[in-house]
Design a protein around this motif. Structure first.
Motif, short mmCIF file in Angstrom:
data_model
loop_
_atom_site.label_atom_id
_atom_site.label_comp_id
_atom_site.label_asym_id
_atom_site.label_seq_id
_atom_site.Cartn_x
_atom_site.Cartn_y
_atom_site.Cartn_z
N ILE A 1 0.83 -1.25 0.12
CA ILE A 1 0.04 -0.15 0.03
C ILE A 1 0.79 1.37 0.26
O ILE A 1 1.80 1.42 0.97
CB ILE A 1 -0.88 0.02 1.05
CG1 ILE A 1 -1.82 -1.22 1.12
CG2 ILE A 1 -1.78 1.23 1.07
CD1 ILE A 1 -2.42 -1.32 2.73
N GLU B 1 0.51 5.19 0.17
CA GLU B 1 -0.44 6.15 0.45
C GLU B 1 0.05 6.99 1.67
O GLU B 1 0.43 6.33 2.82
CB GLU B 1 -1.99 5.21 1.07
CG GLU B 1 -2.89 6.15 1.58
CD GLU B 1 -3.35 7.11 0.65
OE1 GLU B 1 -3.16 8.30 1.00
OE2 GLU B 1 -4.14 6.90 -0.23
N ARG C 1 -4.46 4.05 4.91
CA ARG C 1 -3.54 2.89 5.01
C ARG C 1 -4.15 1.94 5.94
O ARG C 1 -3.91 0.79 5.75
CB ARG C 1 -2.12 3.47 5.36
CG ARG C 1 -1.27 3.90 4.27
CD ARG C 1 -0.03 3.64 4.42
NE ARG C 1 0.59 4.25 5.92
CZ ARG C 1 0.82 5.29 6.46
NH1 ARG C 1 0.96 6.39 5.55
NH2 ARG C 1 1.26 5.79 7.37
N ARG C 2 -4.50 2.43 7.11
CA ARG C 2 -5.31 1.48 8.26
C ARG C 2 -6.33 0.91 7.58
O ARG C 2 -6.73 -0.34 7.89
CB ARG C 2 -5.44 2.30 9.52
CG ARG C 2 -4.16 2.81 10.36
CD ARG C 2 -4.55 3.12 11.67
NE ARG C 2 -5.39 4.35 11.68
CZ ARG C 2 -5.05 5.61 11.76
NH1 ARG C 2 -3.71 5.72 11.83
NH2 ARG C 2 -6.01 6.75 11.67
N ARG D 1 -5.28 -1.81 5.30
CA ARG D 1 -4.68 -2.80 5.73
C ARG D 1 -5.26 -4.03 6.36
O ARG D 1 -5.56 -5.08 6.34
CB ARG D 1 -3.54 -2.39 6.91
CG ARG D 1 -2.97 -3.46 7.64
CD ARG D 1 -1.86 -2.96 8.74
NE ARG D 1 -0.63 -2.67 8.04
CZ ARG D 1 0.19 -3.72 8.00
NH1 ARG D 1 -0.08 -4.78 8.29
NH2 ARG D 1 1.37 -3.43 7.38
N VAL E 1 0.57 -7.93 4.12
CA VAL E 1 0.54 -6.48 3.73
C VAL E 1 1.55 -5.76 4.23
O VAL E 1 2.21 -5.66 5.34
CB VAL E 1 -0.84 -5.64 4.57
CG1 VAL E 1 -1.09 -4.08 4.12
CG2 VAL E 1 -2.05 -6.47 4.10
N GLU F 1 3.34 -1.41 4.01
CA GLU F 1 3.08 0.00 3.77
C GLU F 1 3.94 0.85 3.66
O GLU F 1 5.14 0.69 3.88
CB GLU F 1 2.36 0.46 5.09
CG GLU F 1 1.02 -0.31 5.51
CD GLU F 1 0.50 0.20 6.75
OE1 GLU F 1 0.63 1.46 6.97
OE2 GLU F 1 -0.28 -0.52 7.58
N GLY G 1 4.47 5.13 3.07
CA GLY G 1 3.79 6.66 3.22
C GLY G 1 4.35 7.44 2.24
O GLY G 1 3.84 8.65 2.16
#
Length: 230
Positions: free
Chosen positions: A9, A11, A17-18, A21, A31, A33, A35
């Motif tokens: 992800i 984002e 994101r949460r 996820r 998953v 992440e 940012g």
């Protein structure tokens, strides 16, 4: 034992994101992440994701530029999830190599369905499937032959080329420019009317009701999608 598909992800909004996820984890995905673009490129190198959900509005680099950089790092499915609704942005993202484009706000079930479909078709592409079956339609890519209810359908060379281009990537939007460039050549990449004529003929020959197409779907201002199922 095969690992769960890994989704990256990209984002900058922590709340989104949460949300993603949680939905992806419940669906059984591994998953990771990022940012920003820098973190995304590092994750692509280290974690080798199977799919990427990419926001275009990143703080350190435009997401459109990132599409090309991620494409150069591997064969992950790339789905843009962005608040940008301008048609030109969608066209550009698809032409640069995105597999699909969803706009915010989004439904997480639709995101999951798009990921499942894209991953399934990527596996099929890797296996070099020579025959695509969609309901009563059979597209034999090896023999350049199309059947409807077991009967051969006569297509012109350009009609077949359009159908084959869509069939090689079922459920994925293929942009107007990409289709025109690959079938008619770079000099005709803006002549969308050529494409409309070919699609209109294909619908007449393949659709149960050409006025309500369920096989070849128009994405207004963007391109076409051969709908094989979600």
């Amino acid at each position: 034992m095969a690992r769960d598909p890994r989704i990256l992800i990209v984002e900058d909004d922590a709340a989104i994101r949460r949300l993603l996820r949680a939905a992806l984890s419940r669906a059984g995905y591994d998953v990771i992440e990022a940012g920003n673009a820098r973190e995304a490129l590092a994750a692509a190198d280290i974690d080798r994701p199977d799919a990427v959900l990419l926001d275009l509005g990143l703080p350190d680099r435009d997401g459109l530029e990132l599409i090309q950089l991620l494409r150069a790092k591997g064969n992950a499915v790339l789905l843009v999830v962005s608040a940008r609704i301008d048609t030109a942005e969608k066209v550009t993202a698809l032409d640069l190599g995105a597999d699909d484009y969803l706009t915010k706000p989004f439904d997480t079930e639709e995101v999951l369905a798009r990921i499942r479909t894209a991953l399934r078709h990527r596996r099929n592409e890797a296996a070099e499937a020579e025959c695509v079956e969609i309901g009563a339609i059979v597209i034999d890519l090896a023999r350049r032959r199309v059947l409807r209810d077991g009967e051969a359908v006569h297509l012109t060379p350009k009609e077949y080329d359009v159908l084959a281009a869509l069939a090689r990537h079922p459920d994925r939007v293929i942009g107007h420019v990409q289709l025109l460039r690959s079938i008619w050549g770079p000099a005709q990449e803006r002549n969308v009317e050529y494409l409309r004529i070919a699609v209109r003929a294909l619908r007449q020959k393949l659709e149960a009701d050409p006025s309500r197409p369920r096989l070849i779907i128009n994405e207004p201002g963007v391109g076409y999608r051969l709908l094989a199922g979600g």
